[in-house]
Scaffold this motif. Structure first.
Motif, PDB file in Angstrom:
ATOM      1  N   UNK B  52      -2.053  11.832  -2.143  1.00 44.82           N
ATOM      2  CA  UNK B  52      -2.107  12.264  -0.750  1.00 44.82           C
ATOM      3  C   UNK B  52      -2.698  11.198   0.155  1.00 44.82           C
ATOM      4  N   UNK B  53      -2.600   9.960  -0.225  1.00 44.57           N
ATOM      5  CA  UNK B  53      -3.096   8.894   0.632  1.00 44.57           C
ATOM      6  C   UNK B  53      -4.525   8.486   0.336  1.00 44.57           C
ATOM      7  N   UNK B  54      -5.097   9.038  -0.721  1.00 41.78           N
ATOM      8  CA  UNK B  54      -6.459   8.669  -1.119  1.00 41.78           C
ATOM      9  C   UNK B  54      -6.469   8.277  -2.581  1.00 41.78           C
ATOM     10  N   UNK B 103     -21.501  10.373  -7.113  1.00 42.74           N
ATOM     11  CA  UNK B 103     -20.936   9.532  -6.056  1.00 42.74           C
ATOM     12  C   UNK B 103     -19.606   8.939  -6.514  1.00 42.74           C
ATOM     13  N   UNK B 104     -18.734   8.710  -5.558  1.00 47.25           N
ATOM     14  CA  UNK B 104     -17.510   7.963  -5.866  1.00 47.25           C
ATOM     15  C   UNK B 104     -17.164   7.089  -4.678  1.00 47.25           C
ATOM     16  N   UNK B 105     -16.504   5.983  -4.965  1.00 45.45           N
ATOM     17  CA  UNK B 105     -15.993   5.125  -3.895  1.00 45.45           C
ATOM     18  C   UNK B 105     -14.504   5.405  -3.779  1.00 45.45           C
ATOM     19  N   UNK B 106     -14.088   5.827  -2.599  1.00 47.27           N
ATOM     20  CA  UNK B 106     -12.681   6.142  -2.394  1.00 47.27           C
ATOM     21  C   UNK B 106     -12.034   5.149  -1.460  1.00 47.27           C
ATOM     22  N   UNK B 107     -10.724   5.125  -1.451  1.00 48.73           N
ATOM     23  CA  UNK B 107      -9.984   4.260  -0.530  1.00 48.73           C
ATOM     24  C   UNK B 107      -8.891   5.077   0.140  1.00 48.73           C
ATOM     25  N   UNK B 108      -8.740   4.863   1.424  1.00 46.82           N
ATOM     26  CA  UNK B 108      -7.719   5.574   2.177  1.00 46.82           C
ATOM     27  C   UNK B 108      -6.568   4.637   2.490  1.00 46.82           C
ATOM     28  N   UNK B 109      -5.402   5.192   2.478  1.00 49.70           N
ATOM     29  CA  UNK B 109      -4.210   4.428   2.821  1.00 49.70           C
ATOM     30  C   UNK B 109      -3.686   5.025   4.123  1.00 49.70           C
ATOM     31  N   UNK B 110      -3.557   4.220   5.155  1.00 56.02           N
ATOM     32  CA  UNK B 110      -3.077   4.742   6.433  1.00 56.02           C
ATOM     33  C   UNK B 110      -1.561   4.584   6.505  1.00 56.02           C
ATOM     34  N   UNK B 111      -0.883   5.713   6.491  1.00 59.66           N
ATOM     35  CA  UNK B 111       0.579   5.648   6.506  1.00 59.66           C
ATOM     36  C   UNK B 111       1.159   5.641   7.918  1.00 59.66           C
ATOM     37  N   UNK B 112       0.288   5.718   8.915  1.00 55.69           N
ATOM     38  CA  UNK B 112       0.761   5.648  10.298  1.00 55.69           C
ATOM     39  C   UNK B 112       1.041   7.019  10.882  1.00 55.69           C
TER      40      UNK B 112
END
Lengths: 273, 273
Positions: B52-54, B103-112
């Motif tokens: 879902x973009x994460x 704790x977790x380190x997450x990354x987001x993907x910006x699909x616009x």
């Protein structure tokens, strides 16, 4: 209003009640409480003037706030002393940087449960809290009760005190405008309301009736539990229960939001909005 | 899941992203964010698995939490490293006592923006926030959006980042489950929605239409402003406005509660609840 009295030492005994207010909770002691900020001060002035069971005992302000607060201060009788101090002194008193610079010491008078219940109008909406221990939630519940014109808020003995500084601030002062009382066991409170003709509706994610479908009654009580555990099964089983329809993906709504939605819905049903 | 790797120094570079997390906001940097607590970790696992973009980049746990978290950890692919540390080391890393130890380190993907809008279903309810700068309110708005099954949350560029640690926690992880995007000017966002057939309803204490009376539409957008100032006049004048009927004694409802009530009411009108 009284002529301002300048305080130039943090140890002045006249303002001793404001000392280290972040660390202490005055509410447990002789029914005193701390009102903070302009909005809450204004509500205290109104409650004092209307004899709604609250009075102001003293006011402590940042010196440079006095002029801007004239219209609020004028609502207090001259018997309420107004102390003023420079920021350095004031911060030394309260124990942290008091950004707003507006404090008052209030006193609550407890008129007893029966007096409060007997004073309720024929058509009445009452909010009951059981085990609300979070000051933010307690304050928000009062704010919602005021917004949707609830006639009273009743808290059982396991709830936190809504006059605690933070709860009072979050309530935007509504704790001073909506008649309320804290004390007693939840079951006894609800039985006392039922005896006075109140339709009792407990709120739970698993409640039987959709909150939008509960029938109108002249007197209605909404009963809210803690955010995590909710209301005890014994209460849910004994009284009618309502639910706010929502996604089953999520635990539940925040307690304050759920209270707001349920009060809005019940006030709508009662034709009050 | 990956086999846990023991960290015995707070200065270990492998967990550098978790250092002093209270002081820093990672969200602005390369779209990384910190997920905190079991519930949010579970939501991250689901979002990662569902693409879902994460995605999760690494996990850091109190050593004694690992056993209890097996079922959550198993949902992450083995490529996501799991670091464990004793309380003393962990507190040294984050800079305070980390009560929960998850704790977790997450990354987001910006699909616009266009991709998000184009993916909305034919019948859709969208929440739009303008200038929501308070992390509590931002988080609560997402929690409400999830509870009432909103299809997306759109935030203008002046809103705070909902992936900021506190907002994410208050949302109970909903920021990872409700499709959302932050960016652009509010007017442009609303025009893009209107172009896609959305009935736009701004919310204001002075809105023209009672929220209970707004007509159903296949696609509806609710627009919320900041708690103090509300929405800019230019937006209120350009689009339809709704109000939550309430006492005129009070400023207004808390922004999160108002959002909850308005979403509940609109979802009811759309026949979704």
């Amino acid at each position: 209003m009284a002529a301002p009295i300048v305080i130039d030492s943090a140890n002045d005994p006249r303002i001793a009640e404001f000392r280290d207010i972040r660390e202490r909770d005055l509410t447990g002691r002789e029914n005193r409480f701390i009102a903070e900020g302009t909005v809450v001060l204004r509500m205290l002035a109104e409650a004092h003037a209307a004899r709604r069971g609250f009075s102001a005992e003293k006011i402590l302000l940042l010196r440079n706030r006095v002029d801007g607060l004239q219209s609020v201060l004028e609502r207090f009788p001259a018997s309420v002393p107004v102390y003023v101090a420079e920021a350095k002194v004031l911060d030394g008193v309260v124990g942290f940087h008091l950004h707003r610079g507006v404090l008052a010491l209030g006193k609550r008078e407890d008129r007893g449960e029966a007096a409060l219940l007997d004073a309720l109008p024929e058509r009445a909406l009452v909010l009951v809290g059981c085990g609300i221990s979070n000051h933010d939630n307690a304050g928000s519940m009062f704010r919602n009760a005021a917004a949707f014109r609830a006639d009273a808020v009743l808290l059982d003995e396991t709830c936190c005190d809504p006059l605690y500084r933070k709860a009072l601030r979050v309530s935007v002062g509504s704790v001073l405008s909506v008649p309320h009382r804290r004390g007693g066991k939840a079951l006894d409170l609800l039985l006392a309301l039922a005896q006075r003709g109140f339709a009792i509706w407990t709120l739970s994610p698993h409640g039987k009736t959709d909150i939008r479908a509960i029938p109108a009654a002249a007197r209605m009580a909404l009963v809210i539990g803690t955010e995590g555990e909710g209301l005890p099964e014994a209460l849910l089983a004994r009284f009618q229960s309502a639910r706010i329809p929502q996604s089953d993906q999520l635990d539940s709504l925040n307690a304050a939001t759920a209270t707001g939605i349920a009060l809005f819905s019940m006030a709508s049903t009662m034709g009050r909005l």
